[in-house]
Write a protein that holds these residues in place. Structure first.
Motif, PDB file in Angstrom:
ATOM      1  N   ASN A  77      43.904  52.710  31.579  1.00 27.16           N
ATOM      2  CA  ASN A  77      44.447  53.002  29.499  1.00 27.16           C
ATOM      3  C   ASN A  77      45.096  54.290  29.097  1.00 27.16           C
ATOM      4  O   ASN A  77      45.015  54.348  28.270  1.00 27.16           O
ATOM      5  CB  ASN A  77      43.447  52.257  29.062  1.00 27.16           C
ATOM      6  N   GLU A  78      45.342  54.948  30.203  1.00 22.73           N
ATOM      7  CA  GLU A  78      46.059  56.129  30.109  1.00 22.73           C
ATOM      8  C   GLU A  78      47.007  56.504  30.573  1.00 22.73           C
ATOM      9  O   GLU A  78      46.910  55.863  32.024  1.00 22.73           O
ATOM     10  CB  GLU A  78      45.058  57.675  30.315  1.00 22.73           C
ATOM     11  N   GLU A  80      50.446  59.285  32.603  1.00 20.63           N
ATOM     12  CA  GLU A  80      50.178  60.881  32.427  1.00 20.63           C
ATOM     13  C   GLU A  80      51.258  61.686  33.799  1.00 20.63           C
ATOM     14  O   GLU A  80      51.415  60.656  34.516  1.00 20.63           O
ATOM     15  CB  GLU A  80      49.147  61.564  33.262  1.00 20.63           C
ATOM     16  N   LYS A 117      43.059  56.157  35.153  1.00 21.79           N
ATOM     17  CA  LYS A 117      44.403  56.923  34.722  1.00 21.79           C
ATOM     18  C   LYS A 117      45.966  56.729  35.891  1.00 21.79           C
ATOM     19  O   LYS A 117      45.297  56.916  37.215  1.00 21.79           O
ATOM     20  CB  LYS A 117      44.417  58.289  34.852  1.00 21.79           C
ATOM     21  N   ASP A 155      44.988  53.865  25.307  1.00 20.78           N
ATOM     22  CA  ASP A 155      44.732  55.155  24.763  1.00 20.78           C
ATOM     23  C   ASP A 155      44.965  55.913  25.061  1.00 20.78           C
ATOM     24  O   ASP A 155      45.162  57.006  23.487  1.00 20.78           O
ATOM     25  CB  ASP A 155      42.909  55.030  25.451  1.00 20.78           C
ATOM     26  N   ARG A 156      45.802  56.496  25.648  1.00 19.35           N
ATOM     27  CA  ARG A 156      47.168  57.717  25.948  1.00 19.35           C
ATOM     28  C   ARG A 156      47.840  57.835  26.709  1.00 19.35           C
ATOM     29  O   ARG A 156      47.401  57.562  28.210  1.00 19.35           O
ATOM     30  CB  ARG A 156      45.211  58.572  26.443  1.00 19.35           C
ATOM     31  N   GLN A 158      50.405  60.912  28.020  1.00 22.60           N
ATOM     32  CA  GLN A 158      50.763  62.045  27.906  1.00 22.60           C
ATOM     33  C   GLN A 158      51.899  62.801  29.149  1.00 22.60           C
ATOM     34  O   GLN A 158      52.378  61.990  30.322  1.00 22.60           O
ATOM     35  CB  GLN A 158      49.045  63.568  28.592  1.00 22.60           C
TER      36      GLN A 158
END
Length: 263
Positions: A77-78, A80, A117, A155-156, A158
């Motif tokens: 859910n993330e 990067e 992640k 969710d995120r 970056q």
């Protein structure tokens, strides 16, 4: 008479030695300066300071045969992303799987998964060099691209980009953070539910954000040199209790964000 001749010869030898010493010092300084100049990544510095039109990542000119494709199982859910010189595009997947495409030197590219992640890194060929306390990026793969296909809801996300276009389209995110040193940030039809942070050192920020009339958007913007234009819809108080924080920073560049209706 002999003493005068000896003194004259001594002075001539002294001047010859002094002149030779000065000549050698000048040659040494020139050689050292030229060697230092050769070691400086001038092409990289020039690239970082140049902002020009960037071809779409999905253009037909992209040769799929040169891409490395990674397929990651669902359950994350993330996301990067760290990119040194690559353009970055994040777009929806047609399934729950994650796909990463990279066109560039695969020795400089790492894909890893830590718990929930997905981490994608373009690490560069060599470490940055330092001159008089100033860190200078060394030459890296030019024209590299990172394309991620991810589920619509995360969710995120970056993204840290050194130099290159960052494009993110058609996603629903709780939290979005994009840091760009040199390049353009382009967002299309993004729904942000909690917080968004955008930073552009040199370059523009533009795109469209889904506007939810039930939510109140808290806007924090700052542009040092350039123009800022954020849709007035985001300045209106929402009907519900939920809040969304929008932070936008630009040192040199323009900011244009418009609101699109929630479906």
């Amino acid at each position: 008479m002999m003493k005068k001749d000896s003194k004259r010869n001594y002075m001539q030898i002294t001047w010859i030695l002094l002149g030779s010493g000065i000549f050698l010092i000048v040659i040494s300084l020139f050689a050292g300066g030229y060697s230092l100049l050769q070691r400086l990544p001038l092409d990289k510095i020039a690239d970082n300071m140049h902002i020009g039109p960037v071809a779409p990542l999905s253009a037909s000119g992209t040769d799929d045969k040169t891409e490395d494709v990674y397929t990651i199982n669902p359950g994350l859910n993330e996301v990067e992303v760290e990119a040194q010189n690559a353009a970055v595009e994040i777009r929806p997947s047609d399934s729950n799987t994650y796909k990463v495409r990279y066109s560039g030197d695969k020795r400089n590219f790492v894909v890893s998964q830590h718990k929930n992640k997905l981490q994608v890194k373009e690490i560069g060929g060599k470490k940055d060099s330092e001159l008089f306390g100033i860190t200078i990026g060394v030459k890296r793969t030019k024209g590299s691209r990172i394309v991620l296909e991810v589920p619509h809801i995360l969710d995120r996300v970056q993204v840290n980009a050194n130099a290159g276009l960052v494009r993110i389209d058609d996603l629903r995110l709780k939290d979005l953070s994009v840091n760009s040193n040199v390049g353009e940030i382009d967002l299309g039809n993004l729904e942000i539910n909690k917080k968004m942070y955008l930073y552009a050192g040199i370059g523009s920020i533009k795109g469209s954000l889904v506007h939810d009339p039930e939510k109140t958007y808290i806007i924090d913007k700052h542009v040092n040199i350039g123009k800022s234009d954020i849709d007035a819809k985001f300045a209106q108080a929402g009907k519900g209790e939920e809040t969304v924080e929008l932070q936008v920073r630009a040192n040199i560049g323009e900011v244009h964000l418009r609101g699109v209706p929630k479906k």
